[in-house]
Motif scaffolding. Structure first.
Motif, PDB file in Angstrom:
ATOM      1  N   VAL A  32       0.865  -1.181   0.000  1.00 56.10           N
ATOM      2  CA  VAL A  32       0.000   0.000   0.000  1.00 56.10           C
ATOM      3  C   VAL A  32       0.905   1.236   0.000  1.00 56.10           C
ATOM      4  O   VAL A  32       1.336   1.699   1.053  1.00 56.10           O
ATOM      5  N   ALA A  34       0.802   4.413   0.068  1.00 56.26           N
ATOM      6  CA  ALA A  34      -0.001   5.607   0.309  1.00 56.26           C
ATOM      7  C   ALA A  34       0.710   6.562   1.265  1.00 56.26           C
ATOM      8  O   ALA A  34       1.212   6.142   2.305  1.00 56.26           O
ATOM      9  N   SER A  35       0.746   7.849   0.916  1.00 56.85           N
ATOM     10  CA  SER A  35       1.293   8.848   1.830  1.00 56.85           C
ATOM     11  C   SER A  35       0.227   9.366   2.780  1.00 56.85           C
ATOM     12  O   SER A  35       0.542   9.899   3.850  1.00 56.85           O
ATOM     13  N   LEU A  37      -3.849   8.424   4.431  1.00 60.91           N
ATOM     14  CA  LEU A  37      -5.001   7.534   4.589  1.00 60.91           C
ATOM     15  C   LEU A  37      -6.091   8.356   5.255  1.00 60.91           C
ATOM     16  O   LEU A  37      -5.944   8.764   6.410  1.00 60.91           O
ATOM     17  N   ALA A  42       0.228   8.908   6.445  1.00 64.27           N
ATOM     18  CA  ALA A  42       0.552   7.536   6.838  1.00 64.27           C
ATOM     19  C   ALA A  42       1.588   7.523   7.956  1.00 64.27           C
ATOM     20  O   ALA A  42       1.629   6.600   8.765  1.00 64.27           O
ATOM     21  N   THR A  47       0.160   2.148   7.643  1.00 60.99           N
ATOM     22  CA  THR A  47      -0.552   1.634   6.468  1.00 60.99           C
ATOM     23  C   THR A  47      -0.902   0.167   6.716  1.00 60.99           C
ATOM     24  O   THR A  47      -0.350  -0.467   7.620  1.00 60.99           O
ATOM     25  N   THR A  49       0.059  -2.336   5.095  1.00 59.42           N
ATOM     26  CA  THR A  49       1.261  -3.153   4.918  1.00 59.42           C
ATOM     27  C   THR A  49       2.095  -3.156   6.184  1.00 59.42           C
ATOM     28  O   THR A  49       2.566  -4.198   6.636  1.00 59.42           O
ATOM     29  N   TRP A  50       2.271  -1.975   6.776  1.00 66.25           N
ATOM     30  CA  TRP A  50       3.008  -1.901   8.042  1.00 66.25           C
ATOM     31  C   TRP A  50       2.290  -2.736   9.099  1.00 66.25           C
ATOM     32  O   TRP A  50       2.913  -3.495   9.843  1.00 66.25           O
ATOM     33  N   THR A 227       9.910   6.338   9.223  1.00 70.34           N
ATOM     34  CA  THR A 227       8.877   5.420   8.787  1.00 70.34           C
ATOM     35  C   THR A 227       9.408   4.429   7.756  1.00 70.34           C
ATOM     36  O   THR A 227      10.230   4.774   6.908  1.00 70.34           O
ATOM     37  N   ALA A 230       6.786   1.035   2.058  1.00 72.40           N
ATOM     38  CA  ALA A 230       5.746   0.034   1.801  1.00 72.40           C
ATOM     39  C   ALA A 230       6.332  -1.247   1.226  1.00 72.40           C
ATOM     40  O   ALA A 230       5.971  -2.355   1.637  1.00 72.40           O
TER      41      ALA A 230
END
Length: 353
Positions: A32, A34-35, A37, A42, A47, A49-50, A227, A230
């Motif tokens: 995912v 994505a920056s 959500l 994120a 996310t 995935t994390w 962070t 992904a």
């Protein structure tokens, strides 16, 4: 995870934990990238995935996990929670990156670092009287010293003002030991190594059982901005799925090779803690150790470890590890046929004559 998970082995939980549970969902959480959500970055809430990777490694270690961009970023997050002027006790033989970071913090006047001989339990307990943090790494990198974690945590349990106990479990993995169950406050890993297992990612993780500490680590990640990517967390979760079988196979090979190295006339000492995939063996001097590293063909001469490929490195040749015996070679055993590995090692060792 269902209630049945309490009865499942680590091998099974490594496959199941963090998997989407809804009918019709993918078998594994996708990447995912994505920056944002919803209304938040994120960086703040993570996310999917994390979250999937953190659920899986948390299941194996027995706590709440927070993934970071690297192992050293994980160290930074732990130190972030210390008071100004705190004292940190660290093994005199331990990962050079950790000691370098601690030394930097000490030069800046933020902490005081106290080195402790890894196997000296009495020294650890004495250091605990003044320390705010005991940073335990066992087995240590690169010399494979073992710290008596259960005895240290048992002794500290009765103290009114006990320090925070954090264990770097990178070499043992959650399959070799579970420090949280032994009384530690937090566990950290360089996921880059055995958990990822394929030498294709940079990632770190911290796991804690106490909600206050777990929340503080998550908050540190948000503020520091350390962070994970992904793709990296996706690869780390995929690597974790096969960790039990990879680690078991590499450990069997390591035990065999440690025994054979112990009987080789060119080898002056072998350090193997009795389990795991890491061996440290010594030659009489740096010149002969360098010659072996250059002569090996199947075993790769590389600075990292924990991958499917076997690697060696003479650690004393690197800045920060000058304390290591000059002829010590750190050997990370991979998944090649152990007889092929032994043939390569034996040929290189015999070429010294």
């Amino acid at each position: 995870m269902s209630r049945m998970s309490e009865q499942w082995s680590a091998r099974t939980r490594a496959i199941v934990a963090g998997r989407p549970s809804e009918q019709g969902q993918p078998m594994n959480t996708p990447i995912v990238p994505a920056s944002m959500l919803g209304l938040d970055y994120a960086r703040q809430d993570g996310t999917p995935t994390w979250a999937a990777f953190e659920a899986a490694i948390g299941e194996l270690e027995g706590g709440r996990a927070t993934a970071f961009a690297s192992g050293v970023a994980t160290v930074s997050a732990v130190l972030d929670g210390l008071r100004a002027g705190a004292t940190v006790a660290v093994p005199s033989d331990s990962y050079a990156g950790t000691r370098s970071h601690l030394a930097h913090e000490q030069r800046a006047g933020r902490i005081t670092v106290v080195p402790v001989e890894p196997g000296d339990t009495a020294a650890w307990l004495a250091a605990a009287g003044e320390a705010d943090l005991l940073w335990l790494e066992s087995p240590t990198n690169p010399s494979l010293h073992v710290i008596d974690i259960p005895r240290i945590t048992a002794e500290l349990a009765g103290r009114e003002h006990a320090p925070l106990v954090v264990v770097d479990n990178t070499f043992a993995t959650p399959l070799g030991q579970q420090p949280l169950a032994l009384g530690a406050d937090a566990v950290v890993h360089s996921v880059t190594k055995f958990i990822g297992g394929h030498s294709d990612l940079l990632l770190g993780v911290a796991i804690a059982t106490d909600d206050k500490l777990a929340n503080a680590l998550r908050d540190a990640r948000t503020r520091i901005g350390a962070t994970p990517g992904a793709l990296e967390t996706f690869l780390a979760l995929r690597g974790l799925r096969t960790l039990p079988v990879r680690f078991a196979e590499a450990s069997r090979s390591a035990a065999l090779l440690a025994e054979r190295l112990s009987g080789h006339p060119a080898v002056s000492a072998v350090r193997y803690p009795g389990s795991g995939a890491m061996i440290a063996f010594e030659l009489p001097d740096a010149g002969r150790a360098d010659a072996v590293c250059r002569t090996l063909e199947l075993v790769q001469h590389a600075t990292s470890l924990g991958g499917v490929e076997s690697t060696v490195e003479r650690r004393a040749s690197l800045a920060g590890d000058e304390h290591v015996a000059p002829g010590l070679i750190r050997f990370s055993v991979g998944l090649e046929d152990p007889e092929d590995l032994w043939a390569d090692l034996n040929r290189a060792l015999c070429s010294l004559n």
